[in-house]
Motif scaffolding. Structure first.
Motif, PDB file in Angstrom:
ATOM      1  N   SER A 137       0.962  -1.442  -0.043  1.00 54.29           N
ATOM      2  CA  SER A 137       0.027   0.051   0.019  1.00 54.29           C
ATOM      3  C   SER A 137       0.823   1.351   0.051  1.00 54.29           C
ATOM      4  O   SER A 137       0.438   2.252  -0.530  1.00 54.29           O
ATOM      5  N   SER A 138       2.123   1.246   0.766  1.00 54.68           N
ATOM      6  CA  SER A 138       3.090   2.105   0.597  1.00 54.68           C
ATOM      7  C   SER A 138       3.618   2.541  -0.919  1.00 54.68           C
ATOM      8  O   SER A 138       3.710   3.706  -1.205  1.00 54.68           O
ATOM      9  N   LEU A 185       1.446   1.925  -3.495  1.00 61.12           N
ATOM     10  CA  LEU A 185       0.500   2.716  -4.156  1.00 61.12           C
ATOM     11  C   LEU A 185       0.442   4.142  -3.593  1.00 61.12           C
ATOM     12  O   LEU A 185       0.309   5.151  -4.371  1.00 61.12           O
ATOM     13  N   ALA A 186       0.610   4.388  -2.229  1.00 57.37           N
ATOM     14  CA  ALA A 186       0.616   5.979  -1.815  1.00 57.37           C
ATOM     15  C   ALA A 186       1.719   6.780  -2.540  1.00 57.37           C
ATOM     16  O   ALA A 186       1.285   7.696  -2.564  1.00 57.37           O
TER      17      ALA A 186
END
Lengths: 228, 357
Positions: A51-52, A54-55
């Motif tokens: 998810s990092s 993506l962020a």
């Protein structure tokens, strides 16, 4: 080969651990290039930094070091406002639980992002609903839709602004096997048809055959691609 | 929350009606007088000038000669208890005037004062208290008999008591406690409560120096009627608190709403909604909610107020104080909402990506 849409060069992200003073390496010198029309899956255990990724790729958070470029624009040094503008016009997000707005009808979910600002070009909400097979549910609200329908709607909402880059977070987390296949197939189809660069983070190994490349992520490091 | 705002709006309407009603009940008799100011006894207590002041009627002529004074007339004010010949008890504020002066009232039913010593013209509200034209009111303190010759068109009350206009000489006798057949000393006919002055741009200070009086404008004199200041300041205080409470309630509501919408807001932020867009969006929502609830509360309050106005409760609905109250409610509600909405600026778009970063 045309210029890639998304480029990560040595992207590193450190952030504090809530429980201690130690910093956690969420991304560890990640290199990634994705061209238009390419769909890349990122798999790995929880907490590996998916998810990092993506962020950072979506400009929600700036990397501690390294470079991120979306459609030729480097994100480093952009003001918050410019980043918001870039997300609005060039990046589409599809979230884990679709994250639709509870009060809005399906067709209005698609109209909402278009109210965020001016667009030089965008898709027509009604024909896009048709494209994802949701035209007959245009007047329904999220709680009246199945998980698969919500995820299709979430995808259509991300596409309505005609983004160059699509960032997809666990799209099948809440779906059964058949619906997962359908949704990811649709995602792959749209990626090709529209020439979008797509990054999909997933746990679901059954949907990887729809992707062009699969990267595994372990402890913040992105492994060399494997074929699906 | 909409219902809370509606209830507050309703309470505002009722309070405003009550305060207008109380003001009417306290000083409508003064409001309807043509006088622009009153000159009382020098140095009289400002909060009870109407009951305490006694001056010589010589002051009338001095005031009449002042620049800007169109007319000056003697005025007497005293509270009495009376009983009609039909056995109805009634309290009256007796206004003693000269029937040919500018203070003389007009009668809506019956006739005005003609100059006969035993005539009295009463407030319209006396009719509601069971007094009719033709009744004879006996003054409890002196036994003086007064014939009700007319009723005025509007409410004329003073200190929550119906006003009765009567000839100055009769008033002077009643105030001095003169009974029928008593010897009346001459000084009784020299004593009045105040000089009623009519005129634009009158130099009150100069008039006071010349006549040896203490004058107030008619508006200032409201404070000199019984209980007026205490009542109005109490109600004002309640209203101010209500405004403050409504601002806090609305602020608290929007804080909770913003917290509930955190996920939604973070998603919109991730999709590229600017802070300005989200703030504007939230404020418009707040405004719609406030306006709709306020209108509902206003409607309910007006309905209830209309019902209350028919009871003995002093209650009167007036457009301007209600408009001011509604405006204040909306303004303070929006301030409350704005304070709450600032939280939106702090919602992190990262929240949209779920827990497993």
């Amino acid at each position: 080969m045309t210029d890639p849409i998304l480029v990560l060069e040595q992207a590193t992200l450190l952030h504090g651990d809530g429980d201690s003073d130690e910093t956690v390496t969420a991304l560890d010198h990640v290199d990634l290039r994705i061209a238009a029309g390419e769909m890349v899956a990122v798999v790995g255990p929880s907490g590996a930094g998916k998810s990092s990724l993506l962020a950072v790729a979506g400009g929600l958070i700036q990397p501690t070091s390294g470079r991120v470029t979306v459609g030729g624009t480097e994100l480093g040094g952009l003001s918050r406002r410019r980043l918001t503008d870039l997300r609005r016009t060039r990046i589409g997000f599809v979230f884990q639980t679709s994250n639709l707005i509870p009060a809005l009808k399906a067709v209005d979910q698609l109209r909402l992002p278009l109210t965020f600002g001016k667009f030089t070009d965008h898709a027509d909400p009604n024909s896009l609903l048709e494209e994802v097979g949701m035209a007959h549910k245009a007047k329904r609200r999220p709680h009246q839709l199945s998980g698969g329908e919500r995820q299709r709607l979430g995808l259509a909402r991300a596409l309505v602004t005609k983004p160059q880059l699509l960032l997809v977070d666990e799209p099948t987390a809440a779906l059964d096997r058949q619906r997962s296949q359908d949704v990811v197939a649709l995602l792959a189809e749209e990626t090709k048809a529209r020439g979008i660069a797509t990054v999909m983070v997933t746990h679901d190994h059954d949907v990887l055959h729809h992707c062009d490349r699969v990267h595994e992520m372990i402890d913040g490091r992105l492994m060399a691609p494997a074929l699906p | 929350m909409g219902s809370v705002v509606a209830l507050i709006a309703m309470l505002m309407v009722l309070l405003s009606g009550l305060s207008v009603g109380l003001v009417n009940d306290g000083v409508s008799g003064l409001q309807r007088m043509k006088a622009t100011s009153f000159a009382f006894q020098e140095g009289v207590a400002k909060d009870s000038a109407f009951s305490r002041s006694i001056i010589s009627r010589d002051a009338v002529d001095v005031w009449a000669a002042q620049g800007g004074v169109a007319e000056a007339a003697p005025y007497g004010n005293t509270l009495i208890n009376g009983r009609t010949d039909r056995g109805t008890d009634i309290d009256l504020a007796l206004f003693g005037i000269e029937p040919d002066s500018f203070l003389a009232p007009e009668a809506a039913s019956g006739t005005a004062l003609t100059g006969a010593p035993d005539e009295i013209v009463l407030s319209s509200t006396a009719g509601e208290h069971g007094v009719a034209v033709g009744d004879v009111v006996t003054v409890g303190q002196t036994g003086t008999k007064l014939r009700v010759v007319g009723l005025m068109a509007d409410q004329n009350t003073f200190g929550h008591v119906d006003v009765g206009y009567l000839p100055l000489r009769t008033w002077q006798e009643i105030r001095a406690g003169v009974r029928a057949g008593d010897q009346v000393p001459d000084r009784v006919y020299d004593e009045i409560t105040a000089v009623a002055v009519l005129g634009q741009n009158v130099d009150l200070a100069a008039g006071d120096r010349a006549a040896g009086t203490s004058s107030m404008t008619t508006k200032e004199s409201f404070g000199a009627s019984p209980g007026y200041t205490a009542e109005t300041s109490t109600l004002t205080m309640i209203q101010v608190f209500l405004y403050a409470i409504s601002a806090l309630v609305v602020g608290a509501f929007f804080t909770v709403l913003t917290i509930q919408r955190k996920q939604e807001i973070s998603v919109m932020r991730a999709m590229g909604a600017s802070t300005r867009y989200l703030l504007r969006d939230s404020l418009i929502q707040s405004l719609i909610l406030l306006v709709v609830s306020a209108v509902i509360g206003l409607g309910l309050g007006l309905l209830m107020g209309a019902a209350l106005a028919t009871t003995a409760m002093p209650f009167a609905l007036q457009a301007s104080p209600i408009a001011v109250a509604t405006g204040a409610l909306l303004l303070l509600g929006m301030i409350g909402a704005a304070v709450a909405v600032v939280r939106i600026a702090r919602v992190d778009p990262l929240t949209a990506l779920g827990e497993n970063r």
